[in-house]
Scaffold this motif. Structure first.
Motif, PDB file in Angstrom:
ATOM      1  N   GLY A   1      32.558  48.163  43.563  1.00 61.37           N
ATOM      2  CA  GLY A   1      31.888  47.545  44.699  1.00 61.37           C
ATOM      3  C   GLY A   1      31.245  46.234  44.305  1.00 61.37           C
ATOM      4  N   ARG A   2      30.441  45.746  45.183  1.00 60.00           N
ATOM      5  CA  ARG A   2      29.805  44.462  44.952  1.00 60.00           C
ATOM      6  C   ARG A   2      28.346  44.666  44.569  1.00 60.00           C
ATOM      7  N   THR A   3      27.831  43.688  43.898  1.00 67.27           N
ATOM      8  CA  THR A   3      26.407  43.736  43.572  1.00 67.27           C
ATOM      9  C   THR A   3      25.601  43.520  44.843  1.00 67.27           C
ATOM     10  N   GLU A   4      24.337  43.866  44.773  1.00 67.48           N
ATOM     11  CA  GLU A   4      23.473  43.710  45.942  1.00 67.48           C
ATOM     12  C   GLU A   4      23.368  42.250  46.374  1.00 67.48           C
ATOM     13  N   ALA A   5      23.311  41.342  45.416  1.00 61.90           N
ATOM     14  CA  ALA A   5      23.209  39.913  45.740  1.00 61.90           C
ATOM     15  C   ALA A   5      24.460  39.426  46.470  1.00 61.90           C
TER      16      ALA A   5
ATOM     17  N   MET B   1      27.234  37.976  51.488  1.00 65.69           N
ATOM     18  CA  MET B   1      28.328  38.244  52.429  1.00 65.69           C
ATOM     19  C   MET B   1      27.782  38.495  53.839  1.00 65.69           C
ATOM     20  N   ARG B   2      26.644  39.157  53.950  1.00 66.10           N
ATOM     21  CA  ARG B   2      26.026  39.371  55.263  1.00 66.10           C
ATOM     22  C   ARG B   2      25.625  38.032  55.893  1.00 66.10           C
ATOM     23  N   ILE B   3      25.049  37.164  55.082  1.00 71.10           N
ATOM     24  CA  ILE B   3      24.659  35.831  55.590  1.00 71.10           C
ATOM     25  C   ILE B   3      25.899  35.041  55.999  1.00 71.10           C
TER      26      ILE B   3
END
Length: 147
Positions: free
Chosen positions: A61-65, A70-72
Motif C-alpha cells: 500500500g501507500r504511506t500515509e503521506a 492523493m486525497r488532495i
C-alpha cells in the motif's frame, strides 16, 4: 444601382457582426482559461501517476503521506473538472447567443430576451469556472509544503 432592400440587408448584417465582436473577445478569454485548466489537470494527473508508480513504495500500500497527497490531488482534480465544465458551458452559451443574434437578423425576429438570457447564463457559467479555478489554486497553494 443597388436596391434599398439589399443596402438595408447589408447594413443589418454589418450591425450584427459588430454586435458579435464583444462575445468573440469573451470566447478568446474563455479559451485561454480552458487551456490553463487543461494544463493544470494534466499536471495533477502526472503527479498522481508519479506517486502511484514511485519506485521503492511499499508493496502492500501507500504511506500515509502519499495517501494524504492523493486525497488532495483528487479534490484538486474535481475542482479543475468543475471549472472546465463550467468554462465549456460558458463558451457554448456564448456561441449559441451569437448564433441567435444572426438567426434573429436573418428571420427578422426579436431575439433580445433569449440572447440576453443566454449571455447572462454564459457569464454565470464563466464566473463559476473562475471560482472553481480560484478554489483549486488556493488548495494547491495550501497543500504546498516548503521547507
Amino acid at each position: 444601382m443597388p436596391s434599398p432592400v439589399s443596402d438595408q440587408t447589408i447594413s443589418d448584417i454589418s450591425h450584427v457582426i459588430q454586435l458579435s465582436v464583444a462575445p468573440v473577445f469573451l470566447l478568446t478569454s474563455i479559451g485561454t482559461i480552458l487551456g490553463v485548466l487543461s494544463t493544470r489537470l494534466a499536471r495533477i494527473v502526472d503527479r498522481a501517476r508519479a506517486l502511484t508508480e514511485r519506485p521503492g513504495a511499499p508493496l502492500g500500500g501507500r504511506t500515509e503521506a502519499v495517501q494524504a497527497e492523493m486525497r488532495i490531488l483528487g479534490r484538486r482534480r474535481r475542482l479543475v473538472n468543475l471549472a472546465l465544465s463550467s468554462g465549456t458551458t460558458a463558451a457554448l452559451l456564448v456561441c449559441v447567443s451569437i448564433a441567435a443574434v444572426f438567426l434573429g437578423a436573418v428571420v427578422k425576429a426579436n431575439v433580445a430576451l433569449p440572447v440576453a438570457s443566454l449571455f447572462i447564463l454564459a457569464m454565470a457559467a464563466f464566473v463559476a469556472a473562475l471560482v472553481f479555478f480560484l478554489r483549486e489554486v488556493l488548495l494547491a497553494a495550501r497543500s504546498l509544503h516548503l521547507s
